[in-house]
Design an enzyme around this catalytic site. Structure first.
Site, PDB file in Angstrom:
ATOM      1  N   SER A 104      99.859 -25.295 -19.245  1.00 34.08           N
ATOM      2  CA  SER A 104     101.181 -24.705 -19.013  1.00 34.08           C
ATOM      3  C   SER A 104     101.325 -24.366 -17.531  1.00 34.08           C
ATOM      4  CB  SER A 104     101.362 -23.470 -19.901  1.00 34.08           C
ATOM      5  OG  SER A 104     102.700 -23.048 -19.864  1.00 34.08           O
ATOM      6  N   ASN A 105     102.241 -23.504 -17.171  1.00 33.20           N
ATOM      7  CA  ASN A 105     102.426 -23.122 -15.768  1.00 33.20           C
ATOM      8  C   ASN A 105     102.885 -21.670 -15.699  1.00 33.20           C
ATOM      9  OD1 ASN A 105     105.461 -23.010 -15.773  1.00 33.20           O
ATOM     10  ND2 ASN A 105     105.159 -25.116 -16.434  1.00 33.20           N
ATOM     11  N   HIS A 106     103.113 -21.198 -14.478  1.00 35.17           N
ATOM     12  CA  HIS A 106     103.347 -19.763 -14.271  1.00 35.17           C
ATOM     13  C   HIS A 106     104.785 -19.311 -14.462  1.00 35.17           C
ATOM     14  CE1 HIS A 106      99.376 -18.820 -12.955  1.00 35.17           C
ATOM     15  NE2 HIS A 106      99.401 -19.720 -12.002  1.00 35.17           N
ATOM     16  N   SER A 107     105.691 -20.179 -14.881  1.00 33.53           N
ATOM     17  CA  SER A 107     107.090 -19.766 -14.971  1.00 33.53           C
ATOM     18  C   SER A 107     107.249 -18.583 -15.935  1.00 33.53           C
ATOM     19  CB  SER A 107     107.939 -20.945 -15.462  1.00 33.53           C
ATOM     20  OG  SER A 107     109.224 -20.476 -15.786  1.00 33.53           O
TER      21      SER A 107
END
Ligand code: CTP
Length: 407
Positions: free
Chosen positions: A218-221
């Site tokens: 996933s990512n940091h959004s």
């Protein structure tokens, strides 16, 4: 009286639906109704059958200057009390007091009285002011129900702490009428319904690409920017579908949220909703790659290195861009270098009307914080905005959307 008018200025001419449930605090609903009427609001009252034991319909009818609604049908003449038109009439539906029983029914979708069916069909912001004994309020069941409702965008005016009808003292007494009136005033303030009748999709948050039942990519959004835009669009009267990856954020009032996990799920939900929309704002941080195979069981470690083969996900924004016609499409770009050039090329490639550029090089911009610094770029040029709260940035972006949709 003059001071009440000034204190609740946003309520003048607004339609407030007041729901009263069976609690001792129902007497405070009379005060609340009077405050709203003095402020110039129109008030209709819907009561549960039990609420009539706590405050008389005559009192509420006199204060609201409207007949009280309790039953699905008027027992005198058989006329149908339409929960749908009540929900449409209201600019805000305030259930005060809201008992533990009614909150539980709202959380589970029970529809066994007019107050509840109206909740299920209301499209306006819904506010609840819980009132109950301290142990009922603190009970995990009630807390979970409140959590569920908050996730769906219901606004909660927290109860106060003090002496309760049971004689015990603690948290559970309904907020004072002035506090509820101020809460609703703030909610409706600036409620310019300039986007009424427009349907917009907002994608937000990070997608989650499963590797196995335990791990993911996933990512940091955080989703904050997309949620702020969805809230601002809804506040201006748009019908908003928020297609959201995983976030911990509450649903903004009046917004319909569709939860998705993976890029593929977000693609299906967004493309499916686009046909009937007037436009879409693509805020989500969608994974560009996903594991080619998802292991059905937890992958065990071995001695050597391991490799995960990734495949490209489908580009949702590009797909909408290809089929957009005269609908509006707004994109986002998060860049670390050669920012404007990258954003320009995305604007063209995905057929956006304009693109919102974040540079990770700018202090205060990007993922988790509450501020952002963006540049709005379209085919005519670019506008660099100063550092602002994400809420203010959302308002500026929605100003531009409004300009394009209503010209
Ligand atoms: N987007 C999307 N679907 C994807 C990927 C991106 O809808 N599968 C949208 C984002 O919501 C955003 C814009 O496209 O509005 C970002 O463009 P993109 O080229 O994907 O940005 P990056 O992934 O950062 O691209 P790159 O790796 O080329 O920098």
């Amino acid at each position: 009286m003059a001071s009440e008018k000034a204190a609740y200025a946003a309520l003048a001419g607004r339609h407030i639906l007041l729901g009263i449930t069976g609690s001792i605090a129902a007497y405070k609903a009379a005060m609340l109704c009077r405050l709203w009427r003095t402020a110039g609001a129109e008030v209709q009252v819907v009561m549960t059958p039990l609420a009539k034991q706590f405050i008389t319909p005559l009192t509420m009818a006199t204060l609201s200057k409207n007949p009280i609604l309790v039953e699905f049908f008027n027992p005198e003449n058989g006329a149908w009390n339409s929960h749908v038109s009540l929900g449409e009439w209201a600019d805000c539906y305030v259930i005060a007091p809201a008992t533990a029983n009614t909150l539980a029914k709202m959380a589970t979708g029970v529809a066994d009285n007019l107050l509840l069916t109206t909740y299920l069909s209301a499209r306006c912001p819904v506010v609840v002011a819980p009132a109950m004994d301290l142990d009922m309020y603190a009970h995990e069941a009630t807390q979970q129900n409140l959590h569920t409702l908050a996730r769906r965008g219901v606004r909660i005016v927290e109860p106060g702490t003090g002496e309760l009808a049971s004689g015990l003292s603690g948290k559970g007494r309904m907020a004072e009428p002035e506090e509820i009136a101020a809460f609703v005033n703030e909610l409706l303030d600036g409620g310019r319904k300039t986007l009424a009748g427009k349907r917009l999709i907002v994608t937000a948050g990070a997608t989650i690409e499963a590797i196995d039942p335990v791990r993911f990519i996933s990512n940091h959004s955080s989703g904050k920017m997309g949620y702020a835009i969805a809230g601002e669009l809804a506040a201006r009267g748009a019908e908003v579908t928020l297609i959201s990856g995983r976030t911990a954020l509450p649903v903004p009032p009046g917004v319909k949220r569709v939860d998705v996990l993976s890029a593929d799920e977000m693609y299906e939900a967004t493309v499916g909703a686009f046909d009937t929309a007037d436009g879409a704002v693509m805020c989500a941080a969608v994974a560009d790659y996903t594991p080619e195979n998802v292991s059905q069981t937890k992958i065990k470690k071995g001695d050597g290195e391991m490799y995960i083969r990734l495949r490209r996900t489908r580009d949702i924004a590009a797909e909408l861009g290809a089929r957009k016609g005269n609908r509006l499409l707004v994109g986002f770009a998060l860049e670390t270098d050669d920012e404007e050039a990258h954003a320009q090329s995305k604007l063209e490639k995905k057929n956006f009307d304009f693109i919102v550029l974040n540079s990770l090089r700018d202090a205060g911009a990007g993922f988790r914080g509450d501020t952002n610094k963006v540049t709005l770029i379209d085919r005519a040029g670019s506008e660099e905005l100063p550092l602002m709260s994400k809420r203010e940035v959302a308002a500026r972006i929605v100003d531009r959307i409004e300009g394009l949709l209503t010209r």
